[in-house]
Design a protein around this motif. Structure first.
Motif, PDB file in Angstrom:
ATOM      1  N   VAL A 209       0.858  -1.175   0.000  1.00  0.00           N
ATOM      2  CA  VAL A 209       0.000   0.000   0.000  1.00  0.00           C
ATOM      3  C   VAL A 209       0.894   1.224   0.000  1.00  0.00           C
ATOM      4  N   LYS A 210       0.735   2.066  -1.001  1.00  0.00           N
ATOM      5  CA  LYS A 210       1.490   3.314  -1.080  1.00  0.00           C
ATOM      6  C   LYS A 210       0.711   4.378  -0.324  1.00  0.00           C
ATOM      7  N   LEU A 211       1.332   4.925   0.702  1.00  0.00           N
ATOM      8  CA  LEU A 211       0.655   5.862   1.595  1.00  0.00           C
ATOM      9  C   LEU A 211       0.423   7.197   0.905  1.00  0.00           C
ATOM     10  N   LEU A 212      -0.769   7.745   1.086  1.00  0.00           N
ATOM     11  CA  LEU A 212      -1.054   9.063   0.531  1.00  0.00           C
ATOM     12  C   LEU A 212      -0.286  10.122   1.317  1.00  0.00           C
TER      13      LEU A 212
ATOM     14  N   SER B   4      -3.221  12.177  -5.382  1.00  0.00           N
ATOM     15  CA  SER B   4      -2.239  12.516  -6.417  1.00  0.00           C
ATOM     16  C   SER B   4      -0.795  12.212  -6.030  1.00  0.00           C
ATOM     17  N   ARG B   5      -0.511  12.167  -4.720  1.00  0.00           N
ATOM     18  CA  ARG B   5       0.877  11.961  -4.305  1.00  0.00           C
ATOM     19  C   ARG B   5       0.958  10.898  -3.226  1.00  0.00           C
ATOM     20  N   THR B   6       1.969  10.042  -3.338  1.00  0.00           N
ATOM     21  CA  THR B   6       2.224   9.040  -2.303  1.00  0.00           C
ATOM     22  C   THR B   6       3.613   9.256  -1.724  1.00  0.00           C
ATOM     23  N   GLU B   7       3.780   8.752  -0.506  1.00  0.00           N
ATOM     24  CA  GLU B   7       5.063   8.922   0.176  1.00  0.00           C
ATOM     25  C   GLU B   7       5.271   7.737   1.108  1.00  0.00           C
ATOM     26  N   GLY B   8       6.129   6.807   0.696  1.00  0.00           N
ATOM     27  CA  GLY B   8       6.363   5.612   1.477  1.00  0.00           C
ATOM     28  C   GLY B   8       5.332   4.537   1.192  1.00  0.00           C
TER      29      GLY B   8
END
Length: 281
Positions: free
Chosen positions: A23-26, A48-52
């Motif tokens: 799961v790509k975190l939002l 629109s953006r993931t982080e970690g």
């Protein structure tokens, strides 16, 4: 995209995009959840953006839509289901028959579902759940898919004895925990044809329902046209679109759910939810 709402080990509730086993975190989503992002017109920005990222196995999936403005269900929308309950003396409807599921019935895709002491006839129904993506009214069927945010698996859990007390059916459809949904929201662009999806139910490993959304009497588009002609559909509204043959009430004798039963529901291209049913206190 597959947008999940979930709890991590430290108790926080987060959102992310499911890709395979991760799961790509939002990154910095707006406050609230999917339904509030839709209502604020911030859905695209939120995803629109993931982080970690985090392993899918390390999270507890929750209901993707926690507080839908409305949770509506359509009765008798599959020919096979109408045929199987004909012996119960239930007449085939000649129009769309809608009922409310109170939104407090929402449960997660792997939560326990409570068998209330009031009912001796708790049943399952696998259904394609449609989530409305924008505020709309008087939507023609030809443009209905423009207002859909995405799709989920739904178990329209039904307390049949309570349901049959009144034509509205609302009480028998609205017990707390009787609306498991998930496992995530699959955005509308991921589903080329929502009228060609196989949907199945297993109870303790026994296949009970095996149908296809192509069997619907009224398509998803026709449902949206019908509802929006009467009232405004709002972002985050859930439409449960009917169930195929194989419900417990149709067996002779009926096969209603009991404490410890495990109900697994799957819809192709969307996913699986699975709930254990437990006696209420």
């Amino acid at each position: 995209m597959r947008i999940a709402r979930f709890r991590i080990a430290d108790g926080r509730i987060l959102h992310g995009l499911v890709e395979g086993d991760v799961v790509k975190l939002l990154a910095d989503p707006p406050a609230g959840g999917i339904e509030t992002w839709l209502q604020a017109g911030a859905f695209d920005e939120a995803i629109s953006r993931t982080e970690g990222e985090i392993p899918l196995s390390a999270i507890r999936l929750l209901a993707p839509i926690a507080e839908p403005p409305k949770f509506l269900g359509l009765g008798g929308n599959y020919r096979s289901h109408l045929d199987e309950i004909a012996h119960l003396g239930i007449a085939e409807p000649t129009t769309q028959i809608w009922f409310n599921k109170q939104r407090t019935c929402v449960a997660g895709p792997f939560d326990e579902v409570v068998i209330p002491r009031l009912s001796k006839a708790v049943d399952y129904e696998v259904e394609l759940a449609v989530v409305i993506g924008r505020r709309c009214r008087n939507v023609p069927a030809s443009h209905a898919h423009d207002v859909i945010a995405g799709y989920m698996v739904c178990n329209d859990v039904s307390a049949r004895d309570i349901q049959m007390r009144a034509q509205t059916m609302t009480l028998g459809k609205s017990f707390d925990t009787h609306g498991p949904i998930g496992p995530w929201l699959v955005t509308a662009d991921e589903i080329a044809d929502c009228q060609s999806l196989r949907l199945r139910t297993w109870v303790n490993g026994e296949l009970r329902q095996d149908g296809n959304t192509s069997e619907m009497k009224y398509t998803v588009a026709q449902q949206i046209e019908e509802l929006s002609a009467v009232f405004t559909l709002e972002p985050g509204d859930i439409l449960a679109t009917g169930t195929p043959a194989g419900v417990g009430a149709a067996f002779q004798p009926p096969k209603f759910l009991r404490h410890g039963d495990v109900v697994r529901l799957e819809i192709d291209q969307i996913g699986v939810i699975e709930n254990i049913f437990v006696d209420g206190t």
